[in-house]
Scaffold this motif. Structure first.
Motif, mmCIF file in Angstrom:
data_model
loop_
_atom_site.group_PDB
_atom_site.id
_atom_site.type_symbol
_atom_site.label_atom_id
_atom_site.label_comp_id
_atom_site.label_asym_id
_atom_site.label_seq_id
_atom_site.Cartn_x
_atom_site.Cartn_y
_atom_site.Cartn_z
ATOM 1 N N GLY A 331 57.484 -52.054 11.847
ATOM 2 C CA GLY A 331 56.344 -52.689 11.202
ATOM 3 C C GLY A 331 56.277 -52.382 9.721
ATOM 4 N N ALA A 332 55.133 -51.858 9.295
ATOM 5 C CA ALA A 332 54.906 -51.572 7.870
ATOM 6 C C ALA A 332 55.378 -50.174 7.477
ATOM 7 C CB ALA A 332 53.424 -51.745 7.546
ATOM 8 N N TRP A 333 56.249 -49.578 8.285
ATOM 9 C CA TRP A 333 56.697 -48.213 8.008
ATOM 10 C C TRP A 333 57.231 -48.028 6.593
ATOM 11 C CZ3 TRP A 333 60.996 -45.511 6.553
ATOM 12 C CH2 TRP A 333 61.028 -44.147 6.827
ATOM 13 N N PRO A 334 58.074 -48.942 6.053
ATOM 14 C CA PRO A 334 58.583 -48.714 4.681
ATOM 15 C C PRO A 334 57.465 -48.598 3.650
ATOM 16 C CG PRO A 334 59.887 -50.396 5.785
ATOM 17 C CD PRO A 334 58.702 -50.130 6.656
ATOM 18 N N VAL A 335 56.397 -49.381 3.808
ATOM 19 C CA VAL A 335 55.279 -49.297 2.863
ATOM 20 C C VAL A 335 54.570 -47.957 3.007
ATOM 21 C CG1 VAL A 335 53.082 -50.327 2.170
ATOM 22 C CG2 VAL A 335 54.981 -51.802 2.887
ATOM 23 N N HIS A 336 54.354 -47.544 4.247
ATOM 24 C CA HIS A 336 53.709 -46.257 4.471
ATOM 25 C C HIS A 336 54.560 -45.104 3.947
ATOM 26 C CE1 HIS A 336 51.583 -48.382 8.052
ATOM 27 N NE2 HIS A 336 50.883 -48.512 6.946
ATOM 28 N N ARG A 337 55.880 -45.211 4.113
ATOM 29 C CA ARG A 337 56.755 -44.141 3.623
ATOM 30 C C ARG A 337 56.684 -44.035 2.105
ATOM 31 N NH1 ARG A 337 60.842 -40.579 5.169
ATOM 32 N NH2 ARG A 337 59.477 -40.404 6.980
ATOM 33 N N LEU A 338 56.539 -45.149 1.408
ATOM 34 C CA LEU A 338 56.402 -45.105 -0.047
ATOM 35 C C LEU A 338 55.198 -44.256 -0.460
ATOM 36 C CD1 LEU A 338 57.167 -48.802 -1.092
ATOM 37 C CD2 LEU A 338 58.587 -46.804 -1.546
ATOM 38 N N LEU A 339 54.140 -44.311 0.326
ATOM 39 C CA LEU A 339 52.943 -43.541 0.001
ATOM 40 C C LEU A 339 53.157 -42.044 0.184
ATOM 41 C CD1 LEU A 339 50.248 -45.843 1.672
ATOM 42 C CD2 LEU A 339 50.975 -45.793 -0.732
ATOM 43 N N TRP A 340 54.158 -41.676 0.982
ATOM 44 C CA TRP A 340 54.459 -40.260 1.197
ATOM 45 C C TRP A 340 55.358 -39.682 0.101
ATOM 46 C CZ3 TRP A 340 52.120 -36.971 4.324
ATOM 47 C CH2 TRP A 340 51.417 -37.458 5.420
ATOM 48 N N LEU A 341 56.009 -40.522 -0.687
ATOM 49 C CA LEU A 341 56.951 -40.017 -1.682
ATOM 50 C C LEU A 341 56.315 -39.023 -2.653
ATOM 51 C CD1 LEU A 341 59.170 -43.129 -2.551
ATOM 52 C CD2 LEU A 341 59.516 -41.351 -0.822
ATOM 53 N N PRO A 342 55.084 -39.282 -3.168
ATOM 54 C CA PRO A 342 54.486 -38.266 -4.059
ATOM 55 C C PRO A 342 54.264 -36.921 -3.365
ATOM 56 C CG PRO A 342 53.341 -40.373 -4.280
ATOM 57 C CD PRO A 342 54.257 -40.507 -3.094
ATOM 58 N N VAL A 343 53.978 -36.956 -2.060
ATOM 59 C CA VAL A 343 53.793 -35.705 -1.326
ATOM 60 C C VAL A 343 55.113 -34.949 -1.238
ATOM 61 C CG1 VAL A 343 53.016 -34.662 0.844
ATOM 62 C CG2 VAL A 343 51.919 -36.756 -0.016
#
Length: 366
Positions: A331-343
């Motif tokens: 699903g939208a996993w790639p978009v969600h993973r982008l949000l984790w990059l700063p972490v």
């Protein structure tokens, strides 16, 4: 003086900042690429049971992203340039090898006991396998880089004598490996092809340092790389992804194929064409400071970036299922993973602040 001013004042006037800029782009590409394709999936019924997955098999639209983030060719190009500019004595060679190997020893000193502790407390075998794979697999790069560093005097001599014709032998070995990679009898050729494949950009870096690779070479490398890569995919049946995709049957990186060489050529062509403008940007202290800082701890960043991913994953188990972390890459996993990059980046910065203190800094050439 401010930190930016101190970095600017400490930089030798003769230092080629464009190579440092290229190395910074390479390390960011590799780190972000690994974070985007390394999915850690937790079993909903047993959160501590992990397995690895990739978002690429079901998303061909993401394939072009791999062309941008697979930047290993830039790493080896910068390494070749540095080797050509460095002192070629035996003692200097030993020093460079030690500087490359010490971060790995520090990583092992931390993670070997940690992995044994995970095993002792009953961590599932699949989880242990994922942890070991994420930490160990990136080390192949260092083995190849150390090999090329050891052969640097011979490679410098080859470029001095044969100029760009020195590329013929390594590219021929890669071509032979591509033809025979499906034959079990040719498995012995894979390690040779791996070194040969990355020797090509390494030799180009040496050529640039020896003024044998002018800016106009970018007008050849860029279109030649693009056209060759397209023909290999559309006509010869090579995988379109620059990195391995589960289910593809074979990878353009294991060992590096002619497609990987073509991609490196295209990327280096772009670099040569924008190099003069890049040099101007990097003369600005506010631009140069982060590039110089990243170069000083490039090996530390490379060694610890997957540790940041793992640590965030371990912490995520305490919070339950979170989109983009420990869930299936659907699903939208790639978009969600982008949000984790700063972490991930924040945790990596903390790890570098701790472990760079025991890792030798990259020093400017004398």
């Amino acid at each position: 003086m401010s930190l930016v001013a101190r970095i600017e004042a400490a930089t030798p006037e003769h230092r080629d900042r464009t190579i440092d800029g290229l190395r910074a782009v390479a390390i960011v590409g590799v780190v972000v690429g690994h974070w985007l394709v390394s999915a850690l999936v937790s079993d909903p019924t047993r959160p501590s049971d992990w397995h690895g997955a990739s978002p690429l098999p079901d998303r061909p639209a993401l394939i072009p992203v791999t062309w941008l983030l697979q930047t290993l060719g830039l790493f080896f190009f910068a390494g070749g340039f540095a080797a050509a500019r460095a002192d070629g004595g035996h003692r200097a060679l030993v020093t460079r090898v030690a500087r490359l190997g010490r971060p790995v020893l520090v990583l092992a000193a931390v993670w070997v006991p940690a992995w044994l502790l995970l095993s002792a407390v009953g961590a599932p075998d699949d989880t242990l396998h994922v942890v070991r794979s994420l930490l160990v697999h990136p080390m192949w790069f260092l083995l190849v880089f150390l090999t090329l560093t050891g052969f640097a005097p011979l490679l410098r001599t080859a470029v001095t004598r044969y100029r760009l014709w020195s590329l013929v032998l390594p590219l021929a070995l890669v071509a032979v490996s591509d033809v025979t990679r499906h034959l079990d009898a040719a498995a012995w050729l894979h390690p040779v092809a791996t070194v040969a494949g990355w020797a090509a950009p390494y030799l180009l870096g040496i050529a640039l340092a020896q003024d044998a690779l002018p800016r106009r070479a970018g007008l050849v490398l860029l279109p030649a790389g693009v056209v060759t890569g397209a023909l290999l995919v559309l006509v010869a049946g090579y995988p379109a992804s620059a990195v391995g995709v589960p289910g593809d049957g074979w990878s353009n990186l294991d060992p590096p194929s002619l497609f990987a060489a073509a991609l490196a050529a295209a990327q280096l062509g772009v670099f040569l064409l924008v190099r003069d403008r890049l040099a101007g940007w990097l003369r600005r202290p506010i631009v140069w400071a982060p590039v110089a800082g990243l170069n000083l701890m490039a090996m530390t960043v490379y060694c610890w970036h997957q540790s940041a991913l793992l640590l965030v994953g371990f912490a995520g188990m305490l919070a339950g299922p979170l989109p983009g972390l420990l869930d299936e890459p659907a699903g939208a996993w790639p978009v969600h993973r982008l949000l984790w990059l700063p972490v991930f980046a924040l945790v990596l910065a903390g790890l570098c602040a701790i472990f760079h203190r025991v890792t030798p800094s990259r020093r400017p050439p004398p």
